[in-house]
Design a protein around this motif. Structure first.
Motif, PDB file in Angstrom:
ATOM      1  N   GLU A  72       0.814  -1.216   0.000  1.00  0.00           N
ATOM      2  CA  GLU A  72       0.000   0.000   0.000  1.00  0.00           C
ATOM      3  C   GLU A  72       0.851   1.272   0.000  1.00  0.00           C
ATOM      4  O   GLU A  72       0.536   2.244  -0.683  1.00  0.00           O
ATOM      5  N   ARG A  73       1.947   1.276   0.740  1.00  0.00           N
ATOM      6  CA  ARG A  73       2.746   2.495   0.877  1.00  0.00           C
ATOM      7  C   ARG A  73       3.377   2.949  -0.435  1.00  0.00           C
ATOM      8  O   ARG A  73       3.652   4.139  -0.617  1.00  0.00           O
ATOM      9  N   GLU A  74       3.639   2.014  -1.341  1.00  0.00           N
ATOM     10  CA  GLU A  74       4.289   2.405  -2.597  1.00  0.00           C
ATOM     11  C   GLU A  74       3.290   2.654  -3.715  1.00  0.00           C
ATOM     12  O   GLU A  74       3.682   3.045  -4.813  1.00  0.00           O
ATOM     13  N   ARG A  75       2.000   2.456  -3.449  1.00  0.00           N
ATOM     14  CA  ARG A  75       0.995   2.650  -4.492  1.00  0.00           C
ATOM     15  C   ARG A  75       0.644   4.138  -4.626  1.00  0.00           C
ATOM     16  O   ARG A  75       0.774   4.918  -3.666  1.00  0.00           O
ATOM     17  N   CYS A 168      -0.161  -8.365  -9.383  1.00  0.00           N
ATOM     18  CA  CYS A 168       1.081  -7.985 -10.051  1.00  0.00           C
ATOM     19  C   CYS A 168       0.802  -7.080 -11.248  1.00  0.00           C
ATOM     20  O   CYS A 168       1.532  -6.116 -11.504  1.00  0.00           O
ATOM     21  N   THR A 169      -0.278  -7.372 -11.973  1.00  0.00           N
ATOM     22  CA  THR A 169      -0.652  -6.537 -13.123  1.00  0.00           C
ATOM     23  C   THR A 169      -1.036  -5.143 -12.670  1.00  0.00           C
ATOM     24  O   THR A 169      -0.647  -4.135 -13.285  1.00  0.00           O
ATOM     25  N   ILE A 170      -1.809  -5.047 -11.595  1.00  0.00           N
ATOM     26  CA  ILE A 170      -2.224  -3.740 -11.078  1.00  0.00           C
ATOM     27  C   ILE A 170      -1.006  -2.926 -10.647  1.00  0.00           C
ATOM     28  O   ILE A 170      -0.889  -1.732 -10.974  1.00  0.00           O
ATOM     29  N   ARG A 171      -0.093  -3.542  -9.915  1.00  0.00           N
ATOM     30  CA  ARG A 171       1.099  -2.819  -9.469  1.00  0.00           C
ATOM     31  C   ARG A 171       1.957  -2.389 -10.655  1.00  0.00           C
ATOM     32  O   ARG A 171       2.574  -1.311 -10.635  1.00  0.00           O
TER      33      ARG A 171
END
Length: 411
Positions: A72-75, A168-171
């Motif tokens: 969450e923190r890197e999104r 993984c696709t979303i990130r």
């Protein structure tokens, strides 16, 4: 014996038809009341059963939600404007009902189609952006189905789904675009066919005949109403249509989706319960979604918010791309055009689309997706005024190569 009007029971009132005895009338009223109560209860029970059935059809992707929570923190941050970004993923998995006929189940899957759907705060439009599966990009470290983790790598985009599924696709998309993904949906081959059949097929027009063994598609030139298997072949075909590029396949997918939007809006599906139920049944049993959409209420609220968008405001485009220098069978982004596109979506600002023949004839407007209207060269003043990110447009609205559902007529 007389009733309160002074007329004997069973007697015919002057100038009227005979009334049944009072006791009989009371019994008739009780039976009518009981019948109406049973109808109401039956209707309520049927309605509840249908709701539970449809609600239970939906599969929630809890593992993706847990993985996204871990990072969450890197999104990207939520903008809080009321806009929504939904990632639509078409899986090429051979596992599951109706998918085994497309090849051997290798225990892996890739994203055959990935579309970023942006719904602005006012819900006055919708923008669907195709992301090429062969786009070279940075894929972050992802959790594999066997519990191990991959390392961050620079590879083609659709490896993200094979390695780590939707999370993984979303990130990967968020890292590529800087856009926060609020929801996602995954549909496989069988689910796609069920949804197309539920709306009665989708019409397309072909300039040339098609005979594609791999896509299981054989059609004459002209107008066709495509159902299940043929519809899937049309959106998957690559070698026998156009120049065989994935770019042209994405354009066909956009054309098909535009025709689908017009079909659903044009025949009253969303307003007719008899037509809506089979569509909902097919849709809810065909998709895997994040927990936030994994309920009939969640999907209904989404459909209700977009059902009145004019077809001319449902826009389709592909991220500005060109052949990757080291491998022409792969793609890379065209900059700064891709960044302009992502910024418009990220900040919930408008954009327009136009087919290639309507683009500017500037010498430098050669790459796919090149805009036709320039943004202001210096946007720092707009940022200082607080206009960026608020939906305001400090300069001309940029135009990208694309089409709309309103242009999806079969001619």
């Amino acid at each position: 014996m007389t009733d309160r009007a002074g007329i004997p029971d069973g007697a015919e009132p002057a100038g009227g038809s005979p009334k049944p005895p009072a006791g009989r009338r009371r019994r008739m009223l009780r039976w009518i009341g009981l019948g109406l109560a049973l109808l109401v209860l039956t209707g309520t029970a049927v309605g509840w059963w249908l709701y539970v059935k449809l609600d239970g059809n939906i599969t929630a992707d809890a593992s993706a939600a847990a993985e996204l929570e871990r990072y969450e923190r890197e999104r990207p941050a939520h903008l809080g404007t009321g806009a929504q970004n939904i990632l639509l993923i078409g899986s090429d998995t051979r596992a599951g009902k109706g998918n085994s006929g497309y090849g051997q189940d290798r225990g892996t899957q890739r994203s055959d189609t990935t579309i970023l759907l942006h719904l602005p705060k006012d819900r006055g439009s919708a923008t669907a952006v195709s992301i090429p599966r062969d786009l070279m990009t940075d894929v972050p470290s992802c959790l594999k189905p066997d519990g191990s983790r991959t390392g961050e790598r620079f590879v083609q985009f659709n490896w993200a789904f094979e390695w780590g599924g939707a999370a993984c696709t979303i990130r990967t998309v968020e890292k590529l675009t800087g856009i926060r993904i609020d929801h996602h949906m995954v549909v496989d081959f069988g689910g796609f066919k069920r949804m197309v059949d539920a709306v009665g097929g989708v019409e397309v027009c072909l300039k040339e005949p098609v005979d594609d063994t791999e896509a299981r598609l054989r059609l004459t030139a002209g107008r066709h109403l495509l159902r299940g298997e043929q519809a899937l072949g049309f959106v998957r075909a690559r070698q026998s249509l156009g120049n065989g590029s994935d770019t042209q396949r994405m354009q066909r997918q956009q054309q098909f989706l535009g025709s689908l939007v017009k079909k659903v809006q044009g025949n009253g599906v969303l307003l007719n319960p008899a037509r809506l139920y089979p569509v909902l049944d097919a849709a809810t049993s065909s998709v895997t979604t994040d927990p936030g959409l994994a309920s009939l209420r969640g999907l209904y609220e989404l459909v209700r918010s977009v059902r009145d968008i004019p077809t001319e405001e449902v826009k389709f485009l592909t991220v500005p791309r060109r052949p990757y220098p080291s491998n022409p069978n792969r793609d890379e982004l065209v900059e700064p055009d891709a960044d302009r596109l992502f910024r418009q979506l990220r900040e919930d600002r408008p954009l327009t689309v136009a087919p290639p023949e309507q683009e500017s004839d500037r010498e430098d407007a050669q790459e796919p997706g090149e805009r036709t209207d320039a943004q202001p060269e210096d946007e720092s003043a707009a940022e200082a005024d607080g206009k960026i990110g608020t939906g305001a447009t400090p300069g001309p609205v940029p135009t990208f190569t694309g089409t709309t559902a309103g242009q999806a007529d079969c001619r």
